[in-house]
Design a protein around this motif. Sequence first.
Motif, PDB file in Angstrom:
ATOM      1  N   UNK A 181       0.954  -1.142  -0.064  1.00 23.13           N
ATOM      2  CA  UNK A 181      -0.122  -0.190   0.238  1.00 23.13           C
ATOM      3  C   UNK A 181       0.988   1.065   0.002  1.00 23.13           C
ATOM      4  N   UNK A 182       2.059   1.282   0.916  1.00 22.13           N
ATOM      5  CA  UNK A 182       2.684   2.489   0.708  1.00 22.13           C
ATOM      6  C   UNK A 182       3.456   2.648  -0.556  1.00 22.13           C
ATOM      7  N   UNK A 183       3.919   1.500  -1.121  1.00 21.48           N
ATOM      8  CA  UNK A 183       4.563   1.618  -2.610  1.00 21.48           C
ATOM      9  C   UNK A 183       3.573   2.358  -3.515  1.00 21.48           C
ATOM     10  N   UNK A 184       2.394   1.787  -3.544  1.00 17.67           N
ATOM     11  CA  UNK A 184       1.241   2.064  -4.500  1.00 17.67           C
ATOM     12  C   UNK A 184       0.712   3.671  -4.471  1.00 17.67           C
ATOM     13  N   UNK A 185       1.096   3.857  -2.972  1.00 16.06           N
ATOM     14  CA  UNK A 185       0.465   5.308  -2.797  1.00 16.06           C
ATOM     15  C   UNK A 185       1.553   6.382  -3.517  1.00 16.06           C
ATOM     16  N   UNK A 186       2.826   6.102  -3.680  1.00 10.47           N
ATOM     17  CA  UNK A 186       3.550   7.102  -4.099  1.00 10.47           C
ATOM     18  C   UNK A 186       4.107   6.838  -5.228  1.00 10.47           C
ATOM     19  N   UNK A 187       4.235   5.101  -5.726  1.00  8.75           N
ATOM     20  CA  UNK A 187       4.816   5.047  -7.060  1.00  8.75           C
ATOM     21  C   UNK A 187       4.082   3.874  -7.585  1.00  8.75           C
ATOM     22  N   UNK A 188       2.723   3.841  -8.115  1.00  3.05           N
ATOM     23  CA  UNK A 188       2.035   2.679  -8.378  1.00  3.05           C
ATOM     24  C   UNK A 188       2.498   1.935  -9.524  1.00  3.05           C
ATOM     25  N   UNK A 189       3.400   2.837 -10.472  1.00  2.00           N
ATOM     26  CA  UNK A 189       4.096   2.387 -11.743  1.00  2.00           C
ATOM     27  C   UNK A 189       5.068   1.250 -11.471  1.00  2.00           C
ATOM     28  N   UNK A 190       5.603   1.164 -10.097  1.00  2.00           N
ATOM     29  CA  UNK A 190       6.560   0.031  -9.907  1.00  2.00           C
ATOM     30  C   UNK A 190       6.142  -0.913  -9.429  1.00  2.00           C
ATOM     31  N   UNK A 191       4.853  -1.101  -9.129  1.00  2.00           N
ATOM     32  CA  UNK A 191       4.359  -2.513  -8.589  1.00  2.00           C
ATOM     33  C   UNK A 191       3.934  -3.350  -9.538  1.00  2.00           C
ATOM     34  N   UNK A 192       4.530  -4.527  -9.553  1.00  2.36           N
ATOM     35  CA  UNK A 192       4.176  -5.487 -10.746  1.00  2.36           C
ATOM     36  C   UNK A 192       2.772  -5.862 -10.684  1.00  2.36           C
ATOM     37  N   UNK A 193       2.284  -6.115  -9.645  1.00  2.00           N
ATOM     38  CA  UNK A 193       0.871  -6.634  -9.315  1.00  2.00           C
ATOM     39  C   UNK A 193       0.071  -5.449  -9.721  1.00  2.00           C
ATOM     40  N   UNK A 194       0.292  -4.165  -9.800  1.00  6.29           N
ATOM     41  CA  UNK A 194      -0.714  -3.124 -10.044  1.00  6.29           C
ATOM     42  C   UNK A 194      -0.664  -2.844 -11.496  1.00  6.29           C
ATOM     43  N   UNK A 195      -0.085  -3.357 -12.366  1.00  2.31           N
ATOM     44  CA  UNK A 195       0.076  -3.069 -13.565  1.00  2.31           C
ATOM     45  C   UNK A 195      -1.235  -3.225 -14.373  1.00  2.31           C
ATOM     46  N   UNK A 196      -1.577  -2.359 -15.193  1.00  3.47           N
ATOM     47  CA  UNK A 196      -2.998  -2.602 -15.841  1.00  3.47           C
ATOM     48  C   UNK A 196      -4.129  -2.062 -15.274  1.00  3.47           C
ATOM     49  N   UNK A 197      -4.057  -1.527 -14.120  1.00  6.25           N
ATOM     50  CA  UNK A 197      -4.999  -1.176 -13.426  1.00  6.25           C
ATOM     51  C   UNK A 197      -6.306  -0.245 -14.003  1.00  6.25           C
ATOM     52  N   UNK A 198      -5.844   0.573 -14.816  1.00  5.75           N
ATOM     53  CA  UNK A 198      -6.724   1.526 -15.680  1.00  5.75           C
ATOM     54  C   UNK A 198      -7.691   1.077 -16.104  1.00  5.75           C
ATOM     55  N   UNK A 199      -9.031   1.636 -15.624  1.00  5.29           N
ATOM     56  CA  UNK A 199     -10.264   1.176 -16.232  1.00  5.29           C
ATOM     57  C   UNK A 199     -10.555   1.714 -17.622  1.00  5.29           C
ATOM     58  N   UNK A 200     -11.545   0.975 -18.228  1.00  8.29           N
ATOM     59  CA  UNK A 200     -11.795   1.436 -19.701  1.00  8.29           C
ATOM     60  C   UNK A 200     -12.818   2.515 -19.370  1.00  8.29           C
TER      61      UNK A 200
END
Length: 361
Positions: free
Chosen positions: A203-222
């Motif tokens: 959660x801390x890494x996603x809060x500042x750099x979500x682009x660096x979290x492998x599991x958070x790739x492709x989270x953008x909604x259509x």
Amino acid sequence: MHVPDGFIDAPTSAVAGVIAAGALAVGLRGARRELGGTGGERTAPLAGLVAAFIFAVQMLNFPVAAGTSGHLLGGALAAILVGPCTGIVCVSVVLLLQGVLFADGGLTALGVNITDMAIVTTVVAYAVFRGLVKVLPRSRRSVTAASFVAALLSVPAAALAFTLLYWIGGTTDVAIGKVATAMIGVHLLIGVGEAAITALTVGAVIAVRPDLVYGARGLTRKLKLRIGGELVDAPAVQPVTVPATPRSHRKLWITGLVTSFVLAGFVSFYASASPDGLERVAADKGIDQKAEEHAAADSPLADYGVEDVDDARLSGGLAGVIGVGVTAVAGSAVFWAVRRRRTHDVSPTSVDAATGPNTSV
């Protein structure tokens, strides 16, 4: 859950070593894809830091029951931050250095420890994580929640894996049902601590750099449009080809490394001194009757202390700082080599074949 020498017999340890070696080969090959794909140039520097952070947090034993403690295993955290294959290599680097330099986890049991703590935790955690992310709303909070559940389940899974290995090649005659009940029971409690640490870190890494979290790739909604009272996908818009300046990861890397040094060098002094889950079960059930002295017991850093330094706080702190530094360097070197190999694998011939002949004048 570091298994010492003597708990598992030689044939079973050898088979586990073969499994670990094969998984590491697959992990290194997969890491080339994870570090070489979209976002890989940002993930590669983070991988060495993740290994150092896992080393540091593993020094922080937390109490889970009367006279019993637990510590982070790290498979779930590594898999979600840098990818499952890269995660296996991350945790394996930590286990190797702990065994060789700090006499933590037997050398003949290294294959057992990698199989149990690196492979099982990472594979189980990432499978659970991906399953949850697919059904939960696509958001950062969902990634954090899925991280919590994945980490929670990965620890008893590792306990079950150890129980299976002990059932196959245990060196003492103890009823396997008692071992399974004790191991899974205490490691369910340890899993709660693992889940909290993993979710907070992700959660801390996603809060500042979500682009660096492998599991958070492709989270953008259509983008959705309402047409005739129904929501439909908006047509894709061709992106504007403006050269992008990559964001620097230096600030996060420095912050993470300093945090790791502080945890290992200072906070570790306040960690629980109680035996961890495996040590407690081994003592209670008699699994440790044939435990052997570690081959690196005379190491100047054995038992996370610096030889000839009498002050316990200073000795442990220095050992922790050295461990974090060595792990960061070793991990970064491994993943730099993996990334470099990936880059070299893309030859000019293959690029020309993919892009077509150069027609510029």
